[in-house]
Design an enzyme around this catalytic site. Structure first.
Site, mmCIF file in Angstrom:
data_model
loop_
_atom_site.group_PDB
_atom_site.id
_atom_site.type_symbol
_atom_site.label_atom_id
_atom_site.label_comp_id
_atom_site.label_asym_id
_atom_site.label_seq_id
_atom_site.Cartn_x
_atom_site.Cartn_y
_atom_site.Cartn_z
ATOM 1 N N GLY A 1 28.030 -0.189 -26.790
ATOM 2 C CA GLY A 1 28.212 1.229 -27.064
ATOM 3 C C GLY A 1 26.899 1.923 -27.404
ATOM 4 N N ARG B 1 31.138 -6.321 -34.438
ATOM 5 C CA ARG B 1 31.455 -4.901 -34.528
ATOM 6 C C ARG B 1 32.956 -4.709 -34.754
ATOM 7 N NH1 ARG B 1 30.136 0.209 -35.814
ATOM 8 N NH2 ARG B 1 31.095 1.737 -34.407
ATOM 9 N N SER C 1 8.180 -1.758 2.241
ATOM 10 C CA SER C 1 9.045 -2.692 2.969
ATOM 11 C C SER C 1 8.422 -3.064 4.309
ATOM 12 C CB SER C 1 10.414 -2.061 3.212
ATOM 13 O OG SER C 1 11.012 -1.747 1.979
ATOM 14 N N ASN D 1 1.411 3.433 2.177
ATOM 15 C CA ASN D 1 2.190 3.615 3.400
ATOM 16 C C ASN D 1 2.794 2.318 3.930
ATOM 17 O OD1 ASN D 1 1.697 6.405 3.514
ATOM 18 N ND2 ASN D 1 -0.359 6.001 4.337
ATOM 19 N N ALA D 2 2.729 1.296 3.127
ATOM 20 C CA ALA D 2 3.276 0.004 3.562
ATOM 21 C C ALA D 2 3.969 -0.693 2.399
ATOM 22 C CB ALA D 2 2.151 -0.885 4.116
ATOM 23 N N GLU E 1 0.861 -1.188 0.000
ATOM 24 C CA GLU E 1 0.000 0.000 0.000
ATOM 25 C C GLU E 1 0.897 1.237 0.000
ATOM 26 O OE1 GLU E 1 -2.567 -0.212 3.395
ATOM 27 O OE2 GLU E 1 -3.373 -2.169 2.796
ATOM 28 N N GLU F 1 8.983 -7.809 -4.670
ATOM 29 C CA GLU F 1 9.017 -8.984 -3.778
ATOM 30 C C GLU F 1 10.041 -8.783 -2.656
ATOM 31 O OE1 GLU F 1 8.333 -12.904 -4.972
ATOM 32 O OE2 GLU F 1 6.879 -12.321 -6.483
ATOM 33 N N THR G 1 12.681 -5.421 -1.309
ATOM 34 C CA THR G 1 13.898 -4.824 -1.874
ATOM 35 C C THR G 1 15.113 -5.643 -1.435
ATOM 36 O OG1 THR G 1 14.316 -3.414 0.037
ATOM 37 C CG2 THR G 1 12.895 -2.499 -1.694
HETATM 38 C C1 LIG Z 1 6.463 -2.706 -10.791
HETATM 39 C C2 LIG Z 1 6.081 -3.117 -9.418
HETATM 40 C C3 LIG Z 1 5.269 -4.239 -9.231
HETATM 41 C C4 LIG Z 1 4.887 -4.615 -7.953
HETATM 42 N N1 LIG Z 1 4.012 -5.665 -7.806
HETATM 43 C C5 LIG Z 1 3.532 -5.922 -6.563
HETATM 44 C C6 LIG Z 1 2.503 -6.908 -6.388
HETATM 45 O O1 LIG Z 1 2.075 -7.581 -7.350
HETATM 46 N N2 LIG Z 1 1.995 -7.084 -5.145
HETATM 47 C C7 LIG Z 1 2.439 -6.362 -4.069
HETATM 48 O O2 LIG Z 1 1.920 -6.571 -2.984
HETATM 49 N N3 LIG Z 1 3.416 -5.450 -4.214
HETATM 50 C C8 LIG Z 1 3.977 -5.192 -5.409
HETATM 51 N N4 LIG Z 1 4.953 -4.240 -5.559
HETATM 52 C C9 LIG Z 1 5.450 -3.539 -4.387
HETATM 53 C C10 LIG Z 1 6.894 -3.899 -4.026
HETATM 54 O O3 LIG Z 1 6.975 -5.145 -3.452
HETATM 55 C C11 LIG Z 1 7.415 -2.777 -3.138
HETATM 56 O O4 LIG Z 1 7.658 -1.680 -3.974
HETATM 57 C C12 LIG Z 1 8.653 -3.145 -2.368
HETATM 58 O O5 LIG Z 1 8.371 -4.098 -1.404
HETATM 59 C C13 LIG Z 1 9.319 -1.938 -1.698
HETATM 60 O O6 LIG Z 1 8.427 -1.094 -1.065
HETATM 61 P P1 LIG Z 1 8.457 0.488 -1.366
HETATM 62 O O7 LIG Z 1 8.498 0.634 -2.821
HETATM 63 O O8 LIG Z 1 7.359 1.114 -0.651
HETATM 64 O O9 LIG Z 1 9.831 0.992 -0.818
HETATM 65 P P2 LIG Z 1 10.159 1.511 0.646
HETATM 66 O O10 LIG Z 1 9.764 0.498 1.622
HETATM 67 O O11 LIG Z 1 9.637 2.886 0.800
HETATM 68 O O12 LIG Z 1 11.726 1.571 0.587
HETATM 69 C C14 LIG Z 1 12.475 2.684 0.081
HETATM 70 C C15 LIG Z 1 13.947 2.398 0.259
HETATM 71 O O13 LIG Z 1 14.244 2.215 1.643
HETATM 72 C C16 LIG Z 1 14.832 0.964 1.888
HETATM 73 N N5 LIG Z 1 14.379 0.408 3.146
HETATM 74 C C17 LIG Z 1 13.114 0.373 3.631
HETATM 75 N N6 LIG Z 1 13.103 -0.234 4.809
HETATM 76 C C18 LIG Z 1 14.357 -0.604 5.092
HETATM 77 C C19 LIG Z 1 14.982 -1.272 6.172
HETATM 78 N N7 LIG Z 1 14.287 -1.709 7.221
HETATM 79 N N8 LIG Z 1 16.303 -1.482 6.109
HETATM 80 C C20 LIG Z 1 17.017 -1.064 5.044
HETATM 81 N N9 LIG Z 1 16.488 -0.408 4.006
HETATM 82 C C21 LIG Z 1 15.165 -0.197 4.024
HETATM 83 C C22 LIG Z 1 14.367 0.097 0.728
HETATM 84 O O14 LIG Z 1 15.220 -0.981 0.501
HETATM 85 C C23 LIG Z 1 14.367 1.097 -0.412
HETATM 86 O O15 LIG Z 1 15.654 1.238 -0.924
HETATM 87 C C24 LIG Z 1 5.358 -3.871 -6.817
HETATM 88 C C25 LIG Z 1 6.203 -2.799 -7.029
HETATM 89 C C26 LIG Z 1 6.560 -2.398 -8.290
HETATM 90 C C27 LIG Z 1 7.445 -1.208 -8.446
#
Ligand SMILES: Cc1cc2nc3c(=O)[nH]c(=O)nc-3n(C[C@H](O)[C@H](O)[C@H](O)COP(=O)(O)OP(=O)(O)OC[C@H]3O[C@@H](n4cnc5c(N)ncnc54)[C@H](O)[C@@H]3O)c2cc1C
Lengths: 261, 385
Positions: free
Chosen positions: B339, B267, B131, B128-129, B126, B363, B365
């Protein structure tokens, strides 16, 4: 609806070369595939079966390794397959091939429709389909691009001709050859591939199909191949210069001189 | 490297390769350009029985495992990660049902996913949710035999295209991580709609959408496992599917490497093929080493899962992280080797470089994966004492 499809294993001619010494195709090391047009024939047969029910039987004449194309046919969804294979079949031209296939078809028995590809990509004659029909005494429609309707022994087909298309209404049993516009062949299914791997391919030799010795293979083939050769590529070209009308006049003169028009 | 695939595994790999070469490669650039969902390819995968590869026969599948599935994901990713993620996300939606579903739920939903009649999707993230999955705000309030869902899921792969969704929602906020529940939600349920389709850097033919729940009534039969098990369902599912994400990395890197190797031999600069320059040779050698190492790790993890291991969070996280970091590096280097041509959309590697980035993000980060791995290592070390 009983449908018979005739297919052929051919070398992948996109990769084939001609031996300049013997003027024959160099088949060694070249992958063998189903003749591409035959895949459309097979697909159309399977679609018909799925639509109106029935059975798809696939025949091929060839060496033992031609069983591979029959496995592919099973993987796509064919029900029964037969390999017509006998040393005596070797060296067949289109006449001997169509005779052999028609004897195989007679042995299969009941059929409503025979579908062939429009031609093979190795021989390129487009003769075998029509010759089978002639031997079996049934109508033939070539270059079919669409089955418009099929019901109660009546069939309506669209066939491509040079300046458009024809719609033909006729009766089954019938043989048709198809072109690639007719459908988009499916990918084989995993279940089909697994089934095909296990299946034992029945082989019919000359005596199984009751073929007469002088009508098969080399002895049944009046065609004599004198020479096969790759046409020499002439790099010469001529660029005509001048105003467009001038160029057109020059071009027409040249074409007339060359007896092209 | 010869991994001594069984005859059946080789058949599966060949079939996926055929589809990748004949159906995906000719259209991948257009699908990327037009951001069009690859429906025709999904139909081909369905016809080939590959959408039901990991589903047992009694539910309409062909009953293979994680290993065979990653072979398919790898082959498809070699051609296009947008296609392979659409394939993999359907599995991500189906695995919770496979792992936690009741007999009725499996009978009801899995056959349509196996036949490819319906695609699956998985909704956890979501606004706000990310990682921090425990911060989800989507609520499911009990109302007799129903639960009423309210909230918005973000960035859901296959959102809008899929028919069957596994949704994680809070049923009891006070219970924290034990307060979430997994639900099966069908497209078309009143109160369930879709938000905007995202515009992305890569995997542009895959669909990423918002899922919006407004007083959406879900019968209690649609709970997966038990109330309160939502995060367990999510974590176990992701442990199962992460090697598949690793396989995306292996595939896309292989695709980029093949293109770069081929190009380097053709090339000519300074009167010789660029592959004769030692720096290019070493780049190619390093790329090949990296790809093979990642493949070995991903395959080993999948085999561990299929072998019946109970806990494989750490290994799954390793496979995903290593393979995706590798894919990013290899695709960047593939562009470098090629290149200016590498940078052009006429060639496939710029897309592969754009596509590779997501594998480090979704899935979980790679940073979060490293957290998972480290915590597990520390836990294991404490157990030794
Ligand atoms: C194209 C795409 C498809 C997706 N498909 C799905 C799907 O089908 N179903 C679903 O549920 N989700 C899906 N997602 C969501 C995806 O799993 C999340 O984007 C991912 O888990 C990271 O969450 P965030 O983007 O909010 O990053 P954030 O949690 O905001 O993280 C931002 C940065 O902070 C770092 N960070 C955060 N917490 C920590 C920590 N505790 N320690 C160290 N570093 C941290 C992260 O590694 C990252 O570099 C999708 C995302 C994308 C972009």
């Amino acid at each position: 609806m009983n449908i018979i499809v005739c297919i052929k294993q051919v070398p992948d001619t996109t990769k084939v070369k001609i031996d300049p010494e013997t003027n024959t195709l160099v088949r060694e090391g070249v992958e063998s595939i189903i003749n591409p047009f035959d895949i459309y024939a097979l697909e159309e047969a399977i679609r018909l079966k799925e639509k109106i029910g029935g059975n798809v039987t696939v025949l091929t004449m060839g060496p033992p390794q031609a069983a591979e194309v029959l496995r592919e046919a099973i993987a796509m969804g064919a029900d029964d397959v037969y390999l017509l294979s006998d040393k005596a079949f070797a060296g067949a031209d289109t006449l001997a091939t169509s005779y052999t296939l028609s004897k195989g078809i007679e042995k299969v028995g009941q059929f409503d429709l025979i579908i062939c590809g429009k031609q093979t990509m190795d021989g390129d004659t487009a003769q075998v389909g029509p010759e089978i029909a002639q031997k079996l005494g049934i109508p033939v429609v070539t270059y079919v691009s669409k089955i418009e309707d099929i019901e109660n022994g009546q069939i309506k087909l669209k066939r491509m001709v040079e300046d458009g298309y024809e719609v033909i209404e006729t009766e089954t049993p019938l043989l048709m050859t198809v072109i690639k516009e007719i459908n988009e062949p499916r990918v084989p299914s995993l279940r089909g591939i697994m089934k095909a791997k296990k299946i034992e391919i029945p082989i019919w030799d000359a005596s199984d199909i009751g073929a007469e010795g002088e009508k098969i293979g080399l002895s049944g083939s009046p065609t004599q191949v004198v020479r096969i050769f790759a046409p020499e590529v002439s790099k010469e070209g001529e660029i005509l210069e001048g105003e467009p009308t001038e160029i057109a006049e020059k071009l027409i003169l040249k074409l007339k001189k060359g007896k092209v028009i | 490297m010869d991994y001594f695939l069984t005859e059946e595994q080789q058949m599966i790999k060949d079939l996926a390769k055929k589809i990748a070469n004949e159906k995906v490669i000719p259209v991948r650039a257009r699908l990327d350009e037009e951001e069009e969902f690859p429906w025709a390819i999904m139909k081909d995968l369905a016809q080939a029985d590959l959408l039901g590869l990991y589903i047992p026969e009694e539910y309409g599948g062909v009953d293979f495992g994680c290993f065979e599935t990653i072979l398919v994901v790898e082959e498809l990713s070699r051609a296009c990660c947008g296609v392979s993620v659409s394939y993999a996300a359907s599995a991500l939606g189906a695995y919770p049902i496979l792992l936690f579903g009741s007999e009725e739920q499996k009978k009801k939903y899995l056959p349509d996913i196996a036949s490819g009649k319906k695609l699956g999707a998985f909704g956890l993230t979501e606004a706000n949710a990310g990682s921090d999955a425990s911060a989800i705000q989507t609520r499911a309030e009990k109302d007799g035999d129903f639960y009423i869902l309210n909230g918005t899921k973000q960035w859901i792969t296959n959102g809008g295209e899929a028919e069957i969704y596994t949704i994680i929602a809070m049923t009891n906020k006070d219970k924290g991580s034990r307060g979430a529940t997994a639900f099966i939600v069908e497209k078309g349920t009143p109160g369930f709609s879709f938000g905007k389709k995202e515009k992305k850097l890569g995997i542009r033919c895959s669909t990423t959408r918002e899922l919006i729940f407004e007083n959406c009534r879900i019968p209690k039969e649609n709970i997966l496992g038990k109330e309160g098990m939502g995060f367990i369902v999510a974590m176990r599912t992701l442990d199962m599917t992460r090697p598949g994400i690793g396989a995306q990395g292996v595939g896309v890197a292989q695709g980029a490497f093949d293109a770069a190797l081929d190009y380097s031999c053709q090339r000519i600069q300074f009167d010789q093929p660029i592959s004769s320059f030692q720096i290019i040779q070493h780049m190619l050698a390093d790329m090949a080493i990296q790809i093979e190492a990642a493949r070995a790790l991903v395959y080993a993890t999948a085999k561990m899962i299929d072998g019946g291991a109970k806990n494989f969070s750490k290994e799954s996280a390793m496979a995903k992280t290593f393979a995706s970091d590798m894919a990013m590096e290899v695709t960047i280097n593939a562009v470098q080797v090629m290149g200016g041509c590498g940078y052009m959309r006429e060639y496939p590697v710029e897309k592969m470089m754009r596509d590779a980035k997501i594998i480090q993000i979704y899935e979980g980060t790679n940073q979060v994966q490293r957290n998972v791995i480290a915590l597990q290592l520390i836990k294991e070390n404490m157990g030794k004492k």
